[in-house]
Design an enzyme around this catalytic site. Structure first.
Site, short mmCIF file in Angstrom:
data_model
loop_
_atom_site.label_atom_id
_atom_site.label_comp_id
_atom_site.label_asym_id
_atom_site.label_seq_id
_atom_site.Cartn_x
_atom_site.Cartn_y
_atom_site.Cartn_z
N TRP A 187 34.86 46.89 45.95
CA TRP A 187 36.24 47.20 45.55
C TRP A 187 36.52 48.65 45.95
O TRP A 187 35.71 49.53 45.69
CB TRP A 187 36.46 47.03 44.04
CG TRP A 187 37.79 47.58 43.66
CD1 TRP A 187 39.00 47.02 43.92
CD2 TRP A 187 38.06 48.84 43.02
NE1 TRP A 187 40.01 47.84 43.48
CE2 TRP A 187 39.46 48.96 42.93
CE3 TRP A 187 37.25 49.88 42.53
CZ2 TRP A 187 40.08 50.08 42.36
CZ3 TRP A 187 37.86 50.99 41.97
CH2 TRP A 187 39.26 51.08 41.88
N GLU A 230 36.83 42.44 46.44
CA GLU A 230 37.75 42.36 45.30
C GLU A 230 39.11 42.99 45.62
O GLU A 230 39.20 44.16 45.97
CB GLU A 230 37.13 43.09 44.10
CG GLU A 230 38.03 43.12 42.87
CD GLU A 230 37.39 43.83 41.69
OE1 GLU A 230 36.27 44.38 41.84
OE2 GLU A 230 38.00 43.82 40.61
N LYS A 232 43.25 43.96 44.70
CA LYS A 232 43.99 44.53 43.58
C LYS A 232 45.45 44.67 43.96
O LYS A 232 45.78 44.83 45.14
CB LYS A 232 43.40 45.89 43.22
CG LYS A 232 43.84 46.41 41.88
CD LYS A 232 43.03 47.62 41.45
CE LYS A 232 43.45 48.07 40.07
NZ LYS A 232 42.63 49.16 39.55
N ASP A 263 39.78 39.39 40.10
CA ASP A 263 39.78 40.10 38.82
C ASP A 263 41.05 39.68 38.09
O ASP A 263 42.16 39.79 38.62
CB ASP A 263 39.77 41.62 39.08
CG ASP A 263 39.68 42.42 37.79
OD1 ASP A 263 40.48 42.17 36.87
OD2 ASP A 263 38.82 43.31 37.70
N HIS A 266 44.18 41.91 38.08
CA HIS A 266 44.63 42.50 39.35
C HIS A 266 45.83 41.81 39.98
O HIS A 266 46.00 41.83 41.20
CB HIS A 266 43.48 42.55 40.35
CG HIS A 266 42.48 43.63 40.02
ND1 HIS A 266 41.49 44.01 40.87
CD2 HIS A 266 42.36 44.42 38.94
CE1 HIS A 266 40.78 44.98 40.32
NE2 HIS A 266 41.29 45.23 39.14
N HIS A 290 35.97 38.41 37.93
CA HIS A 290 35.91 39.54 37.02
C HIS A 290 36.73 39.16 35.80
O HIS A 290 37.96 39.13 35.87
CB HIS A 290 36.45 40.82 37.68
CG HIS A 290 35.40 41.60 38.40
ND1 HIS A 290 35.59 42.86 38.92
CD2 HIS A 290 34.09 41.30 38.63
CE1 HIS A 290 34.46 43.28 39.47
NE2 HIS A 290 33.55 42.36 39.32
N ASP A 298 47.64 48.23 32.73
CA ASP A 298 46.18 48.33 32.71
C ASP A 298 45.53 46.99 32.99
O ASP A 298 45.89 45.98 32.39
CB ASP A 298 45.69 48.87 31.37
CG ASP A 298 44.17 48.96 31.35
OD1 ASP A 298 43.60 49.46 32.33
OD2 ASP A 298 43.55 48.48 30.38
N ASP A 300 42.25 46.42 32.60
CA ASP A 300 40.87 46.39 32.10
C ASP A 300 40.71 46.50 30.59
O ASP A 300 39.89 47.27 30.12
CB ASP A 300 40.08 47.52 32.78
CG ASP A 300 39.93 47.28 34.27
OD1 ASP A 300 39.24 46.32 34.64
OD2 ASP A 300 40.52 48.04 35.06
N ASP A 330 34.54 42.71 33.35
CA ASP A 330 35.02 43.97 33.91
C ASP A 330 36.17 44.53 33.07
O ASP A 330 37.30 44.06 33.18
CB ASP A 330 35.47 43.79 35.36
CG ASP A 330 35.88 45.13 35.98
OD1 ASP A 330 35.54 46.18 35.40
OD2 ASP A 330 36.56 45.12 37.03
C1 RNT Z 1 38.94 48.20 39.48
C2 RNT Z 1 38.11 46.99 39.76
C3 RNT Z 1 36.64 47.23 39.80
C4 RNT Z 1 36.19 48.24 38.77
C5 RNT Z 1 34.71 48.41 38.70
C6 RNT Z 1 34.36 49.65 37.98
O1 RNT Z 1 40.23 47.91 39.32
O2 RNT Z 1 38.39 45.99 38.84
O3 RNT Z 1 35.97 46.03 39.70
O4 RNT Z 1 36.65 47.90 37.51
O5 RNT Z 1 34.19 48.33 39.94
ZN ZN Z 2 37.21 44.21 38.76
#
Ligand code: RNT
Ligand code: ZN
Length: 424
Positions: A187, A230, A232, A263, A266, A290, A298, A300, A330
């Site tokens: 990523w 990955e 985003k 993810d 994302h 993820h 956000d 995460d 994640d």
């Molecule tokens: C960031 C990605 C990635 C990170 C990690 C720390 O938006 O999701 O996976 O969270 O690599």
């Molecule tokens: Zn991620």
């Protein structure tokens, strides 16, 4: 709850599930076999071990200052083990490249080798926790301008290409150490805050960078190092344009035989991923997930047992695709007890999986095939009221992890005994 109460509730639950043609024992056996990768970065707010004073960049943030953040590799591993002891099933540990340890020396990221990860590998062997790996393309002076593998600065771009190549060798060494594959997830934060006139050239550079990193000439064994990429939608400071978007990576992964990483945080705020799985898995063998929870800007937040996660696992079980997934947590929350954050997200993920495994599929499909839409929806609604918790509690008991919220007691004790002593 006493053992007898847990058993009695489970027996009663089994009667209900069996009436719908579901076999709870089978569901629990399947659940126990699914590995879940715990992300080391929840334990130290994504600080890494490279440079104690460095701040997190790359458009991701860990907010909060709950006491007890892990300050070195040993503390981090101890915290992960504590969390892991409260989570059932097969656990893996997900390590980022900037968690290498060089005994005080500084090893540049483009010169990292497996040697900086011997502690992680020793720990992995000792505890039977296989490792996954991630190159770290953020929190670094060469990432300060917001571009790494897509950078127009050849010096910088070459640096990160070397980092990517180094990381695949490390992942391969981890795989050899654990006698099984290591997922190596790429990523990068590359993007721009505002409207770029040229969206094309950075993407062309990114393709070139990846072609160099994934060049078969490096001799990396695809059975050992599982290369994943990955995507985003946006990050903080890269709101308008992300070079590695979903379309970019999906196309790149399909064309080059890599594994896409989805993810859950994302995508657009109302965009969910459960519908994407049957589409993507039609064209590639595996997907890395993820597991995360986006809120507004956000991506995460701590994973909870919400509809998004439940829908993802329902899809995977319905499509018999669990074995085609790599599952990794994640998220990062620095505002609550960090062990608690790990346990919450892992347990919620497993509960969603269990709910999916307990779905009366035959009955549901029968309704759908007969065109009985109301019957299907009624049954899906009924599923929401079936005693998932009783089966879950029984699972925890048989797996030797705390039942219900009893794990909180262990987390609180650890906070008093260990985490609170870290201050100052
Ligand atoms: C960031 C990605 C990635 C990170 C990690 C720390 O938006 O999701 O996976 O969270 O690599
Ligand atoms: Zn991620």
């Amino acid at each position: 709850m006493t053992r007898q109460q847990i058993n009695a509730a489970y027996t009663a639950a089994c009667t209900l599930y069996r009436a719908w043609g579901v076999n709870p024992e089978q569901a629990l056996a399947a659940l126990a076999a699914v590995p879940l990768s715990l992300h080391c970065w929840q334990g130290d707010d994504v600080r890494g071990l490279e440079n104690p004073g460095a701040s997190l960049t790359g458009g991701i943030v860990a907010t909060g200052n709950y006491p007890g953040v892990a300050r070195n590799g040993d503390e981090l591993r101890a915290d992960m083990l504590k969390a892991s002891s409260l989570i059932a099933g097969v656990k893996r540990a997900n390590v980022h490249a900037f968690y290498g340890e060089a005994d005080g020396a500084r090893v540049a990221r483009d010169r990292l080798t497996p040697a900086q990860f011997t502690r992680w590998m020793r720990w992995s062997k000792q505890h039977g926790i296989a490792l996954d790996f991630n190159p770290t393309f953020f929190s670094h002076p060469h990432a300060a301008a917001g571009m790494t593998l897509a950078s127009a600065d050849e010096h910088i771009r070459r640096y990160w290409i070397r980092h990517g190549i180094a990381c695949r060798a490390i992942a391969q060494a981890m795989a050899e150490n654990q006698g099984g594959p290591c997922v190596c997830n790429f990523w990068i934060p590359d993007g721009t805050k505002d409207v770029p006139v040229d969206r094309w050239t950075p993407r062309a550079r990114l393709v070139d960078s990846y072609n160099r990193i994934f060049d078969p000439a490096h001799g990396v064994d695809p059975r050992k190092c599982i290369d994943t990429v990955e995507a985003k939608l946006f990050g903080i400071g890269s709101e308008e344009y992300t070079v590695g978007s979903h379309e970019f990576y999906l196309a790149y992964a399909l064309k080059h035989g890599l594994t896409p990483c989805l993810d859950m945080g994302h995508f657009h705020p109302t965009e969910t991923i459960h519908d994407k799985l049957s589409a993507i898995l039609t064209f590639c063998d595996k997907v890395l997930l993820h597991v995360s929870r986006g809120i507004r800007w956000d991506s995460d937040h701590i994973v909870l047992l919400n509809d998004d996660v439940k829908n993802v696992f329902a899809e995977l079980v319905r499509g018999q695709a669990l074995h085609r997934m790599y599952l990794a947590l994640d998220y990062f929350d620095a505002s609550v007890n960090r062990i608690g954050a790990w346990v919450l997200g892992a347990r919620a993920t497993q509960q969603a999986l269990l709910a999916a495994l307990l779905e009366p599929q035959a009955a549901l499909r029968d309704c759908e095939q007969r065109g009985d839409g109301a019957g299907k929806l009624a049954l899906l609604e009924e599923c929401k009221l079936l005693p998932l918790g009783a089966v879950w509690n029984y699972y925890c008991q048989t797996q030797g992890v705390p039942v219900g919220v009893e794990w909180l007691e262990a987390v609180r004790q650890y906070e008093t005994r260990v985490l609170r002593k870290r201050q100052g």
